[in-house]
Structures are given as structure tokens and as C-alpha cells.
Scaffold this motif. Structure first.
Motif, PDB file in Angstrom:
ATOM      1  N   GLU A  86       0.838  -1.182   0.000  1.00 23.43           N
ATOM      2  CA  GLU A  86       0.000   0.000   0.000  1.00 23.43           C
ATOM      3  C   GLU A  86       0.878   1.239   0.000  1.00 23.43           C
ATOM      4  OE1 GLU A  86      -1.984   0.867   3.764  1.00 23.43           O
ATOM      5  OE2 GLU A  86      -0.903  -0.797   4.641  1.00 23.43           O
ATOM      6  N   LYS A  87       0.334   2.342  -0.461  1.00 26.07           N
ATOM      7  CA  LYS A  87       1.044   3.598  -0.438  1.00 26.07           C
ATOM      8  C   LYS A  87       0.819   4.291   0.904  1.00 26.07           C
ATOM      9  CE  LYS A  87       0.743   4.504  -5.411  1.00 26.07           C
ATOM     10  NZ  LYS A  87       0.262   5.465  -6.438  1.00 26.07           N
ATOM     11  N   THR A  88       1.853   4.976   1.374  1.00 27.23           N
ATOM     12  CA  THR A  88       1.702   5.755   2.587  1.00 27.23           C
ATOM     13  C   THR A  88       0.973   7.054   2.265  1.00 27.23           C
ATOM     14  OG1 THR A  88       3.860   6.759   2.232  1.00 27.23           O
ATOM     15  CG2 THR A  88       3.776   4.795   3.636  1.00 27.23           C
ATOM     16  N   ASN A  89       0.302   7.621   3.256  1.00 28.59           N
ATOM     17  CA  ASN A  89      -0.402   8.867   3.040  1.00 28.59           C
ATOM     18  C   ASN A  89       0.599   9.995   2.792  1.00 28.59           C
ATOM     19  OD1 ASN A  89      -2.764   7.516   3.550  1.00 28.59           O
ATOM     20  ND2 ASN A  89      -2.816   8.061   5.711  1.00 28.59           N
ATOM     21  N   PRO A  90       0.363  10.842   1.788  1.00 29.56           N
ATOM     22  CA  PRO A  90       1.319  11.920   1.493  1.00 29.56           C
ATOM     23  C   PRO A  90       1.367  12.957   2.603  1.00 29.56           C
ATOM     24  CG  PRO A  90      -0.678  12.169   0.187  1.00 29.56           C
ATOM     25  CD  PRO A  90      -0.786  10.840   0.871  1.00 29.56           C
TER      26      PRO A  90
END
Length: 278
Positions: A86-90
């Protein structure tokens, strides 16, 4: 950015496993202050404003000088299951005094600008505390840090020209008398903030959370609309449509508050947040 950093928790685990403290001890965080008030539960609410003062209270067991790095992200809950990538929150920009393009701010005491954050939005503030490399002449253990993670949301008391205020006035002068069962947790004597928080939690009237009223809760009672829906879910809904309910509501001895919490989290416009922890 510190991919090799080690939390202070690791040092505690090493001591637990080996019985010996590490020679290179990490710093520790005693608390975080917002607007000069120590947070009792590491969460807070703030209005939209140009300057919100933040301070982290931290120490090092060997008296080393410390520095803090602050960042903010949106509070987006991951939907990933198991080990799914998953991508981390920007990291958000436009929040730090004197450098609105930066994604981070350095210092034990800093100022946060929340004026452009969305009212009702939920965010997360992180503070990372490490030895200050400017004071240790190359002897710092920069891979060791203490971390605090603080959820916060942007509050706003309803203003006269806003839709929320219209719904509030109707609820306080007419609705609570004509159909009180649809207004859980408030009475004709309840305050303006009580009504706004109730409308916010039940998703009615386009109301944001009011400021200074974060801990309001209400466990539903008989004769309220919410109570009837919760009892039906417990007595009938779970049996008739079990797929609609999460696994933890199917366990033996699950409480009324757990079902109400689920209905509150579903934002069905019926139930407020129950008081008991579940």
C-alpha cells in the motif's frame, strides 16, 4: 526521512528480552502540548487558524540535546488486508509557519497553520524526536527516535449564515418537542454545542464538530430511534443478514454499545457515538 530509525519501543523490548539496557539509549516523549495545554489522550481538535502552537516534551536518559521533526497527513484508514502493498499517506504542505511549501517542520516548539484545512476533516500529526546532530559533534545515534502519533480534526461552531445553524435552530425550538426520539442524547435544556455535536455525530444538518466539545457521547435509551435500530440489529438483523455485520459483532456476549458503535461508524444518520468503550 529516516528508513533505518528505531523506535524507543525497540530499546524497551531489548531490555525485556535480555535483561540489560542498551548502551545507546533512545530519547523518550513525556507529552505533547497544543496551545500550551498538555494533551491527556494524545488527540485534539482545533479550529481553522493561522497559528496553533505545538510543543513536544521529551528527554534523553543521558541528557543529550534533542530535536523534533513534525509532519501532518490526512487520516486515511488503509483497506489493505494482510501483507498487501500500500502507499503511505502523502505529507501535507502549506501548514508550517514561515515555510508554507515545506512538508516538515523542525523544532521542539513549532507553529501549525490550519487555516486551509477542511472543516470537519480528520488528520494525523506525527512528531519524531532524535538527538540533535548540531550539538553532538558526530557522536549522535541518529537512528534512534521517539515517536508520537496524534489524530486531530478541524472543528467549527456553527455560524448564523450556515446551513448547520438553520438545522440547529429547528432542532432546538421545534424538532426536540415534536419528535424527540430522533434527537438522541439531547433535551430541550441541552446546550447549543450539545445539539451541534449530536447533529455532527448522526450526520445531520451538514454540521461540523463544534470546538471545545470533543468528548460528547450518548448511549441510546428506550424510546429513541437509535435504540430501536440497535435492538433490531442485535435480535434480528444479525441472524437474518449476518454478512452485513463484522465478525466481532458475532461473538458471544457482544454488548449493546458495540452494536451502536458499529451503526455510528456506518454514518447511517441514526446513532451517535456511545459512551462505553468497546
Amino acid at each position: 526521512d529516516c528508513p533505518n530509525c528505531e523506535s524507543e519501543v525497540l530499546a524497551a523490548l531489548v531490555k525485556c528480552w535480555t535483561g540489560k539496557a542498551r548502551a545507546d539509549l533512545p530519547p523518550s516523549i513525556q507529552g505533547v502540548e497544543v496551545e500550551s495545554e498538555v494533551l491527556p489522550d494524545m488527540s485534539f481538535t482545533v479550529p481553522q487558524k493561522d497559528v496553533v502552537t505545538l510543543q513536544v516534551n521529551a528527554t534523553h536518559p543521558l541528557g543529550k540535546e534533542l530535536v523534533a521533526i513534525w509532519v501532518v497527513t490526512e487520516e486515511i484508514v488503509s483497506g489493505s488486508i494482510g501483507g498487501a502493498a500500500e502507499k503511505t499517506n502523502p505529507l501535507l504542505t502549506g501548514l508550517w509557519e514561515k515555510d508554507l511549501n515545506a512538508t516538515t517542520k523542525e523544532g521542539l516548539a513549532v507553529s501549525l497553520n490550519t487555516s486551509d484545512l477542511t472543516v470537519g476533516g480528520i488528520f494525523r500529526l506525527y512528531v519524531f524526536v532524535r538527538q540533535d546532530p548540531a550539538t553532538c559533534n558526530g557522536t549522535c545515534h541518529l537512528s534512534q527516535e521517539a515517536v508520537a502519533s496524534l489524530p486531530f480534526y478541524i472543528c467549527r461552531t456553527a455560524q448564523p449564515d450556515e446551513a448547520c445553524n438553520v438545522h440547529m435552530r429547528y432542532a432546538m425550538t421545534t424538532g426536540i418537542h415534536s419528535h424527540p426520539q430522533t434527537y438522541p442524547g439531547v433535551t430541550a435544556d441541552s446546550s447549543f454545542d450539545d445539539f451541534q455535536m449530536m447533529l455532527y455525530q448522526t450526520g445531520k444538518g451538514s454540521c461540523p464538530a463544534p470546538c471545545g466539545h470533543r468528548d460528547w457521547c450518548h448511549t441510546s435509551v428506550p424510546n429513541e430511534e437509535c435504540y430501536g435500530h440497535v435492538r433490531w440489529a442485535m435480535d434480528h438483523g444479525l441472524k437474518e443478514s449476518p454478512a452485513r455485520y463484522p465478525w466481532y459483532l458475532k461473538e458471544h456476549g457482544v454488548t449493546f454499545e458495540a452494536f451502536q458503535k458499529f451503526m455510528y461508524q456506518q454514518k447511517l444518520g441514526i446513532c451517535p457515538n456511545p459512551c462505553a468503550k468497546v
